[in-house]
Design a protein around this motif. Sequence first.
Motif, short mmCIF file in Angstrom:
data_model
loop_
_atom_site.label_atom_id
_atom_site.label_comp_id
_atom_site.label_asym_id
_atom_site.label_seq_id
_atom_site.Cartn_x
_atom_site.Cartn_y
_atom_site.Cartn_z
N ILE A 44 4.76 10.87 -6.02
CA ILE A 44 5.90 11.31 -6.83
C ILE A 44 5.48 12.35 -7.86
CG2 ILE A 44 7.43 10.51 -8.69
CD1 ILE A 44 7.91 8.00 -7.01
N SER A 45 4.25 12.26 -8.33
CA SER A 45 3.78 13.21 -9.35
C SER A 45 3.77 14.65 -8.83
CB SER A 45 2.36 12.82 -9.80
OG SER A 45 1.43 12.96 -8.74
N LEU A 75 9.86 7.17 3.42
CA LEU A 75 11.02 6.41 2.93
C LEU A 75 10.69 5.68 1.63
CD1 LEU A 75 12.45 5.00 6.26
CD2 LEU A 75 13.69 6.41 4.62
N GLU A 76 9.51 5.11 1.54
CA GLU A 76 9.11 4.43 0.30
C GLU A 76 9.03 5.43 -0.85
OE1 GLU A 76 8.97 1.39 -0.40
OE2 GLU A 76 9.15 0.56 1.61
N LEU A 77 8.51 6.62 -0.59
CA LEU A 77 8.44 7.64 -1.63
C LEU A 77 9.84 7.98 -2.14
CD1 LEU A 77 6.34 10.82 -1.86
CD2 LEU A 77 8.80 11.03 -2.00
N VAL A 78 10.76 8.20 -1.23
CA VAL A 78 12.13 8.56 -1.63
C VAL A 78 12.75 7.45 -2.49
CG1 VAL A 78 14.46 9.01 -0.77
CG2 VAL A 78 12.49 10.10 0.32
N LYS A 79 12.50 6.22 -2.12
CA LYS A 79 13.05 5.09 -2.88
C LYS A 79 12.47 5.00 -4.29
CE LYS A 79 13.99 2.34 1.25
NZ LYS A 79 13.63 1.14 2.05
N GLN A 80 11.27 5.56 -4.48
CA GLN A 80 10.59 5.47 -5.77
C GLN A 80 10.87 6.68 -6.67
OE1 GLN A 80 8.71 2.83 -6.78
NE2 GLN A 80 9.05 1.76 -4.86
N LEU A 81 11.59 7.68 -6.19
CA LEU A 81 11.85 8.88 -6.99
C LEU A 81 12.60 8.54 -8.26
CD1 LEU A 81 12.95 11.41 -4.22
CD2 LEU A 81 10.91 11.60 -5.64
N PRO A 82 12.33 9.26 -9.37
CA PRO A 82 13.11 9.07 -10.60
C PRO A 82 14.58 9.40 -10.35
CG PRO A 82 11.14 10.39 -11.01
CD PRO A 82 11.27 10.27 -9.53
N GLN A 83 15.47 8.66 -10.96
CA GLN A 83 16.89 8.86 -10.72
C GLN A 83 17.39 10.23 -11.16
OE1 GLN A 83 19.38 7.16 -9.18
NE2 GLN A 83 17.78 5.81 -8.39
N ASN A 84 16.73 10.83 -12.13
CA ASN A 84 17.23 12.10 -12.68
C ASN A 84 16.54 13.33 -12.08
OD1 ASN A 84 14.75 11.67 -13.82
ND2 ASN A 84 15.34 12.27 -15.90
N SER A 116 0.83 -1.20 0.00
CA SER A 116 0.00 0.00 0.00
C SER A 116 0.87 1.25 0.00
CB SER A 116 -0.92 0.01 1.22
OG SER A 116 -1.88 -1.03 1.15
N LYS A 117 1.95 1.23 0.75
CA LYS A 117 2.83 2.39 0.83
C LYS A 117 3.55 2.65 -0.48
CE LYS A 117 3.25 2.06 5.82
NZ LYS A 117 4.10 1.79 7.00
N ILE A 118 3.84 1.59 -1.22
CA ILE A 118 4.46 1.77 -2.54
C ILE A 118 3.47 2.42 -3.50
CG2 ILE A 118 5.31 0.52 -4.57
CD1 ILE A 118 6.63 -1.45 -2.64
N ILE A 119 2.21 2.02 -3.43
CA ILE A 119 1.17 2.65 -4.27
C ILE A 119 1.07 4.14 -3.93
CG2 ILE A 119 -1.30 2.77 -4.76
CD1 ILE A 119 -1.38 -0.29 -4.24
N ILE A 120 1.06 4.45 -2.64
CA ILE A 120 1.00 5.84 -2.19
C ILE A 120 2.21 6.61 -2.69
CG2 ILE A 120 1.13 7.32 -0.15
CD1 ILE A 120 -0.49 5.11 1.31
#
Length: 248
Positions: A84-85, A102-111, A75-79
Amino acid sequence: MLKKERHDFIMRQINLHNRVLTSDLVQLLNVSEDTIRRDLQELVEEGLLFKVHGGALSKSYHSSFDDSTVYARDSKIIIAKKAISLVKDGMVVLTGGGTTILELVKQLPQNVAATFFTISPLVAVELAKYNNIEVILIGGLFSKNSQVTYGGQVITQLSEIKADLCLMGTSAIHPEDGLTDTYWEINQLKKAMLAASKKSAVLCISEKLDISLRLKVCPIESITYLVTELDQGHEALAGYRSKELNIL
C-alpha cells in the motif's frame, strides 16, 4: 506414493499457483492420467477445488467475498499492507488479478484518490467500493481459469496505457530465471502489463520464491519492487537483494 500424499501434493500446487494441469501432475507424481483424474474428482467431492477441462482451480481464486478459503491469507495481508505504501494519490495504477491483489485492494485507505486499470473483474468490484478511485476494467475475452480478461483486444488496450505502477501477483519467481508462468495467455498479459508501466511491484508469498515454471515473463531486473511477508533482511531474499531489487 500413497493417495493421501498425492492429494496433499495436489493441494499444495493448487494453493501456490491457483491452478494445475493434469499433464503436469502426471509428470510430477509419475502416475497415470486416470489416477490424477480420480484424485481431482475426489478433491472436488470434498469441496477443496474446482475441476476444469485439463486440470483444476483453487476455490479461493473464484470469489472476492469469501476470505475463509484464501490460502496463506495472513501472509497476504502483511504483503498487502507493505505494498500500500507504493500507492500514492494521483497515481495511475495497473493491476492483475489473484487473491494477493484482492487483499491489497481491501487494505487501501478509504480516502485514497487514484485511477486504477485492471484486467480482473473481481478486483474492479472491490475497487468500486472506494469513492475517490476511478476504476477502468480492461475488457476482452474472459479466462474462466484465471478469472481475468485476455486476448489481443486486452493487449492492444494495455499498449495505450502508461501507468505509474503495475501491481501483479505471480506463480513463480527466481533470482536467476526471473518471473515465469505456466499459461501462455497469462504470460503474454504480464509482459504487456510490465511494458505499460513505469514501475512494477510483484506481490509474492515466500513459498513461491525460487520457483521456475515453463514460460518466461521477464528477467528479475525488469521488476522494480518485490513484496513478500518476510523481513527485508531474511536469508531467503539474499539472491534477490544481490539483483538490487527494492525489497519490501
